[in-house]
Design a protein around this motif. Structure first.
Motif, short mmCIF file in Angstrom:
data_model
loop_
_atom_site.label_atom_id
_atom_site.label_comp_id
_atom_site.label_asym_id
_atom_site.label_seq_id
_atom_site.Cartn_x
_atom_site.Cartn_y
_atom_site.Cartn_z
N THR A 11 0.80 -1.15 -0.11
CA THR A 11 0.11 -0.08 0.04
C THR A 11 0.85 1.22 0.10
OG1 THR A 11 -1.74 -1.10 1.18
CG2 THR A 11 -1.89 1.36 1.38
N PRO A 12 0.96 1.93 -1.04
CA PRO A 12 1.85 3.28 -1.24
C PRO A 12 1.27 4.31 -0.26
CG PRO A 12 0.46 2.83 -3.25
CD PRO A 12 0.21 1.70 -2.25
N THR A 13 2.16 5.12 0.24
CA THR A 13 1.88 6.04 1.32
C THR A 13 1.77 7.23 0.18
OG1 THR A 13 2.85 5.13 3.06
CG2 THR A 13 2.51 7.41 3.14
N ALA A 30 2.33 11.59 -18.32
CA ALA A 30 2.10 10.75 -17.38
C ALA A 30 0.42 10.55 -17.46
CB ALA A 30 2.13 11.16 -15.91
N GLU A 31 -0.13 9.41 -17.87
CA GLU A 31 -1.42 9.19 -18.20
C GLU A 31 -2.21 8.11 -17.10
OE1 GLU A 31 -3.29 6.88 -22.01
OE2 GLU A 31 -2.99 9.23 -22.43
N ALA A 32 -3.35 8.35 -16.72
CA ALA A 32 -3.86 7.34 -16.17
C ALA A 32 -5.46 7.26 -16.29
CB ALA A 32 -3.96 7.66 -14.53
N LYS A 33 -5.71 5.80 -16.77
CA LYS A 33 -7.35 5.69 -17.05
C LYS A 33 -7.90 4.88 -16.47
CE LYS A 33 -6.19 6.15 -22.10
NZ LYS A 33 -6.41 5.42 -23.22
N ARG A 34 -9.20 5.31 -16.19
CA ARG A 34 -9.97 4.51 -15.29
C ARG A 34 -11.48 4.58 -15.82
NH1 ARG A 34 -9.30 4.53 -8.82
NH2 ARG A 34 -11.37 3.71 -8.56
N THR A 37 3.19 13.68 -13.80
CA THR A 37 3.73 12.82 -12.99
C THR A 37 2.71 11.70 -12.95
OG1 THR A 37 3.16 13.56 -10.80
CG2 THR A 37 5.08 14.27 -11.50
N ALA A 38 3.24 10.19 -12.88
CA ALA A 38 2.40 9.24 -12.88
C ALA A 38 1.60 9.14 -11.50
CB ALA A 38 2.95 7.91 -12.98
N ASP A 39 2.18 9.59 -10.50
CA ASP A 39 1.47 9.66 -9.22
C ASP A 39 0.37 10.40 -9.03
OD1 ASP A 39 1.37 8.86 -6.17
OD2 ASP A 39 2.01 10.96 -5.92
N LEU A 40 0.72 11.79 -9.55
CA LEU A 40 -0.54 12.76 -9.57
C LEU A 40 -1.49 12.30 -10.44
CD1 LEU A 40 -1.68 15.39 -8.90
CD2 LEU A 40 -0.04 16.63 -10.52
#
Length: 129
Positions: free
Chosen positions: A6-8, A35-39, A105-108
């Motif tokens: 579990t990342p903090t 940095a891309e995130a899909k959901r 950034t991937a995290d953001l």
């Protein structure tokens, strides 16, 4: 005790503000944010107006395209100075909204796609009557 799987992460959503830009500027910035995130979010949202109403207030609505049931939104992270760009596509037959977030950034991007999906998932059909 904290699981290593579990990342903090730090909640820095208070540092994100609406970014009022034109569609052309959104398009130029889209390619520059790697940095891309899909959901996909299961949601009672079935119209573009409902989508706008359910998006977190830190996002500025840029444009909606009725023919394709898509909308774009933008915000800026005031601490790191990067744009956070959102593309949303309604899928009412699946009772869901497909979300793509791009930032530097991937995290953001991952945190924001999760926050947007949570906001859309909490929308109830009772909110729209």
């Amino acid at each position: 005790f904290q699981s290593s799987s579990t990342p903090t992460t730090t909640d820095d959503s208070h540092l994100i503000r609406p970014l009022d830009i034109k569609t052309a500027e959104f398009g130029r910035r889209w390619g520059g944010n790697p940095a891309e995130a899909k959901r996909s979010a299961t949601s009672a949202v079935t119209t573009l107006d409902q989508l706008r109403a359910c998006m977190p207030p830190r996002y500025q609505h840029i444009e909606s395209i009725a023919n394709t049931q898509e909308a774009i939104f933008a915000a800026t992270h005031t601490s790191i100075g990067c744009a956070i760009l959102v593309h949303a596509k309604l899928a009412p037959t699946r009772r869901s909204v497909d979300i793509t977030v791009k930032s530097t950034t991937a995290d953001l991007s991952s945190r924001e796609v999760a926050a947007i999906c949570n906001s859309l998932a909490s929308a109830s059909s009772f909110n729209f009557h």
